[in-house]
Design an enzyme around this catalytic site. Sequence first.
Site, PDB file in Angstrom:
ATOM      1  CE1 TYR A 120      -4.008   2.275   0.491  1.00  0.00           C
ATOM      2  CE2 TYR A 120      -2.922   3.371   2.694  1.00  0.00           C
ATOM      3  CZ  TYR A 120      -3.528   3.756   1.174  1.00  0.00           C
ATOM      4  OH  TYR A 120      -4.226   4.862   1.356  1.00  0.00           O
ATOM      5  CE  LYS A 180       0.246   4.571   8.280  1.00  0.00           C
ATOM      6  NZ  LYS A 180       0.782   4.246   7.238  1.00  0.00           N
ATOM      7  CG  ASP A 187       5.522   3.519   1.492  1.00  0.00           C
ATOM      8  OD1 ASP A 187       6.247   4.504   2.408  1.00  0.00           O
ATOM      9  OD2 ASP A 187       4.665   3.689   0.586  1.00  0.00           O
TER      10      ASP A 187
HETATM   11  C1  LIG Z   1      -0.074   4.569   5.634  1.00  0.00           C
HETATM   12  C2  LIG Z   1       1.005   4.519   4.085  1.00  0.00           C
HETATM   13  C3  LIG Z   1       0.895   5.084   3.476  1.00  0.00           C
HETATM   14  C4  LIG Z   1      -0.039   6.461   3.609  1.00  0.00           C
HETATM   15  O1  LIG Z   1       0.160   6.892   4.014  1.00  0.00           O
HETATM   16  P1  LIG Z   1      -1.417   8.600   4.749  1.00  0.00           P
HETATM   17  O2  LIG Z   1      -0.734   9.032   5.299  1.00  0.00           O
HETATM   18  O3  LIG Z   1      -2.259   7.591   5.162  1.00  0.00           O
HETATM   19  O4  LIG Z   1      -1.512   9.309   3.457  1.00  0.00           O
HETATM   20  C5  LIG Z   1       1.778   5.254   2.569  1.00  0.00           C
HETATM   21  N1  LIG Z   1       2.578   4.177   2.326  1.00  0.00           N
HETATM   22  C6  LIG Z   1       2.210   3.343   3.020  1.00  0.00           C
HETATM   23  C7  LIG Z   1       3.619   2.429   3.370  1.00  0.00           C
HETATM   24  C8  LIG Z   1       1.606   3.037   4.861  1.00  0.00           C
HETATM   25  O5  LIG Z   1       1.505   2.202   5.477  1.00  0.00           O
END
Ligand SMILES: *Cc1c(COP(=O)(O)O)cnc(C)c1O
Length: 425
Positions: free
Chosen positions: A142, A258, A230
């Site tokens: 994701y 995060k 990511d």
């Molecule tokens: C949570 C997440 C995102 C998106 O971040 P948001 O702050 O929710 O837009 C992108 N990449 C990874 C791996 C994530 O876990």
Amino acid sequence: MTTNEAWFDRALAVIPGGVDSPVRSFASVGGRPFTVASGSGSTLTDVEGREYLDYVQSYGASLLGHADPRVVAAITRAALKGSTFGAPTPGEVLLAERLCELVAGLEQVRFVSSGTEAVMSAIRVARGFTGRDQIVKFDGCYHGHSDAVLVAGGSGIAQLGLPGSAGVPVGAVADTLVAPYNLVPELSDSVAAVIVEPFAANMNLVLPVPGFLEGLRAECDRVGALLIFDEVISGFRLHLGGAEAVASVTPDLWTFGKVIGGGLPIGAFGGRQDVLSCLAPNGPVYQAGTLSGNPLATAAGLTVLDNVTEESLADLCDRVARFGASLQEALRAGGLGATVAVAGPLLGLYVAAENPELPSNYDEAKAICSNGYYPKLFHAMLERGVAMAPGAYEVLFPSFAHSHDDFATTVDRAFSAAEAVVAQS
Ligand SMILES: *Cc1c(COP(=O)(O)O)cnc(C)c1O
């Protein structure tokens, strides 16, 4: 007293589905979400005064636990000085310096307001820098909800069983290639970037097999594509140096989120200076944000990083590994098939009739996560005061605030919850 039922009824009337992010709904586990009144450390309290041990921790945004007094004080101090200016502030410089100090090879970062934006911007940089259009992502990873990466995503998309999303034009994903996780794809020289969760934590927890990340690095180098890690979940959680410090592979671009906002909205993308020099105002790649580098978020994030050391993080990882093993044992003792995956302080919980083998890609993860056991365990745990994510594809996010007693209590409750699930089956 206003009840959970009443709040959610009101939410349903004015917010689509009653939630501002689909992962918060109970769509994949059944029932209706409780409404949170407050959180403190490892616990949440709902509007009816019921307390839960919380393993969601805002999907990992709260590494120190809820309402950590140091973070609250930092946010308060920052708010008293004004919450946003549309001009440079020291906080963003300090946080950027810190991230670049901690992550080897990270020379510059730019802040945005979410992980989604960080990924969107990193992809734009990769395309602008290489002059190529194609990107490669992996099935079950994701990367936020922007159009280009909203195919074969994990997390909420996995939970809801959507192939991607309505509203995303075919053209927007025409240049997105999807490959199975843990297999190094052969790239062509039209590929601008390969984006990967180095430790995949949105299809439950799937670890990279030895050679996968190294293979991606080599294949990107062979065709001149950029490798994007990511690290919105893994960054400053698996290790203060990020996934690179664990896997010994250095990407060209990183995305973060995060943890680095201490519970406030933030994201960041960065890499080498020569790559980032293509960004406006220095170069032709446009990217912007009114609230980017927000002083409250940077103050909160800096405070988190000020209060985490390599030693304390290693200690948390040890405690979580032991907790994971006990949790697995308790679920099995209660009669349920269970296997727990561990990466740093992240736990992946797989439940089934028989102890499942840990998956190495999305298809294997899906086979376990869709077997119907997780929703039952989720509700049995919730009834016993333990809040896990309402979806089988999310991981558990134990925080620094989770004590030995919290883990022991959770293990006891897991035993009884497993017995209850088995009795129902
Ligand atoms: C949570 C997440 C995102 C998106 O971040 P948001 O702050 O929710 O837009 C992108 N990449 C990874 C791996 C994530 O876990």
